[in-house]
Design an enzyme around this catalytic site. Structure first.
Site, PDB file in Angstrom:
ATOM      1  N   ARG B  44       0.851  -1.177   0.000  1.00 40.39           N
ATOM      2  CA  ARG B  44       0.000   0.000   0.000  1.00 40.39           C
ATOM      3  C   ARG B  44       0.891   1.232   0.000  1.00 40.39           C
ATOM      4  O   ARG B  44       1.598   1.490   0.972  1.00 40.39           O
ATOM      5  CB  ARG B  44      -0.886  -0.020   1.247  1.00 40.39           C
ATOM      6  CG  ARG B  44      -1.855   1.128   1.357  1.00 40.39           C
ATOM      7  CD  ARG B  44      -2.798   0.916   2.554  1.00 40.39           C
ATOM      8  NE  ARG B  44      -3.747   2.004   2.653  1.00 40.39           N
ATOM      9  CZ  ARG B  44      -3.502   3.166   3.259  1.00 40.39           C
ATOM     10  NH1 ARG B  44      -2.351   3.366   3.829  1.00 40.39           N
ATOM     11  NH2 ARG B  44      -4.417   4.114   3.282  1.00 40.39           N
ATOM     12  N   SER B 113     -12.412  -2.759   0.487  1.00 44.71           N
ATOM     13  CA  SER B 113     -12.638  -2.159   1.806  1.00 44.71           C
ATOM     14  C   SER B 113     -14.111  -1.812   1.957  1.00 44.71           C
ATOM     15  O   SER B 113     -14.675  -1.139   1.090  1.00 44.71           O
ATOM     16  CB  SER B 113     -11.834  -0.860   1.957  1.00 44.71           C
ATOM     17  OG  SER B 113     -10.462  -1.116   1.861  1.00 44.71           O
ATOM     18  N   LYS B 142      -4.061   5.346   9.869  1.00 44.46           N
ATOM     19  CA  LYS B 142      -5.090   5.951   9.028  1.00 44.46           C
ATOM     20  C   LYS B 142      -5.996   6.736   9.958  1.00 44.46           C
ATOM     21  O   LYS B 142      -7.072   6.281  10.341  1.00 44.46           O
ATOM     22  CB  LYS B 142      -5.864   4.836   8.304  1.00 44.46           C
ATOM     23  CG  LYS B 142      -6.361   5.219   6.920  1.00 44.46           C
ATOM     24  CD  LYS B 142      -6.929   4.025   6.192  1.00 44.46           C
ATOM     25  CE  LYS B 142      -7.575   4.451   4.879  1.00 44.46           C
ATOM     26  NZ  LYS B 142      -8.146   3.337   4.143  1.00 44.46           N
TER      27      LYS B 142
END
Lengths: 214, 214
Positions: B44, B113, B142
């Site tokens: 990611r 997600s 996050k």
């Protein structure tokens, strides 16, 4: 719509960054540029999410399709594939041409940004269809762009058999300085999209390029 | 290497942002996590150039390949295609599953997600292979992540027939709170990559997940 090579690169429009609060103005200017005769559009976005870029590219594709003008996507092979764009433009920090070609196939246009003879020759060897060479003049659109001298532009032109599109700060007021370079086209952003009349600006640039290359 | 479904999602490692000045530490931690037994790796990255991301993905793929662990690329279909990754993970701001599937084919893993039952059902309908659901606990990785309650996690689990991977702030210290949820796995970043001993951290998480799902 399938757009076959060879391509008319003479007035190559690169888009300005999209802003959600100015969608109407964005598409109005783009359509004006297309009416004025831009011969190719490159969608260049660096800060949208993938989903946003996909949706924008789909809309731009519908508009370029209406005018039968090829759409090239900057950097993002995934988006080029997703919207079945006519091609991909890669910089030196993007995917290698050979890799892009594997997924796009031989009929799509692949362009490469080159600032040196070495980069130009490498791109030609890897199967690029055209080169974007610049920045020829100082430009507000890409302030960190490396300047490319007219001498380098000539050396690149002599060293590869590809169509050359000059980019960077080009406008009607300085295009005469490029008339002897044997360019396939000029790539512009502000000269059309920041003009008071984008349609007329595109038409004037096209007229000038046709005269130069006549 | 071809990795066939079904996939072991039990300890799903998501990478931390790559830093050029810490390449050695990055790969040392990744390899330690693989030795410890992470069952899947998701690369990611949100701020590398396409070329940088490609080169990083190629290196990561070699390492996951050595441990026969599937590599999933976050968001970027172009990179997943380019490195022949085992799959793609898309968020709600990334490509739609149906579009990704068209280019990846049926054998690749596509994860989505989901924060709501509606998003989960949509992903299932579009052919996702698994769901990443979170953020379950607050997380530094996050900070703007929407919290997903255990109740929502249960409702999602009941509403779709897909493997569910919980994500967000999960560590050995709170994993016991998830034992009754029937999770296919837990996705972690810091719990392994910020641990003093990433190999042991991975091994402990794997042991716990195997015990829970025994």
């Amino acid at each position: 719509m399938s757009i076959l090579k060879p391509i008319d690169y003479s007035v190559y429009l690169v888009t300005q960054p999209y802003r959600f609060d100015q969608e109407e103005a964005y598409f109005a200017k783009l359509e004006a540029a297309l009416r004025g005769g831009v011969t190719l559009v490159q969608l260049r976005e660096k800060s949208l999410s993938t989903r946003e870029l996909l949706q924008l590219a789909q809309k731009v594709k519908r508009m370029t399709g209406k005018y039968k003008v090829p759409l090239i996507i900057n950097d993002r092979l995934d988006i080029a594939l997703a919207v079945e764009a006519d091609g991909l433009h890669v910089g030196q920090e993007d995917l290698p041409v050979t890799l892009a070609r594997r997924f796009l196939g031989k009929d799509k246009i692949i362009g490469v940004s080159a600032e040196t003879v070495q980069q130009a020759q490498q791109a030609a060897k890897e199967g690029a269809d055209y080169l974007g060479v610049g920045s020829i003049f100082p430009t507000q659109s890409k302030k960190d762009a490396t300047p490319v001298s007219l001498e380098t532009l000539r050396l690149i032109k002599q060293s590869v058999p590809l169509p050359i599109v000059a980019i960077g700060g080009i406008s009607l007021s300085n295009i005469d300085g490029l008339t002897d370079e044997g360019l396939a086209g000029v790539a512009v952003i502000s000269a059309i999209l920041s003009a008071d009349n984008p349609e007329q600006a595109a038409r004037d640039l096209l007229g000038t390029m046709k005269r130069i290359n006549a």
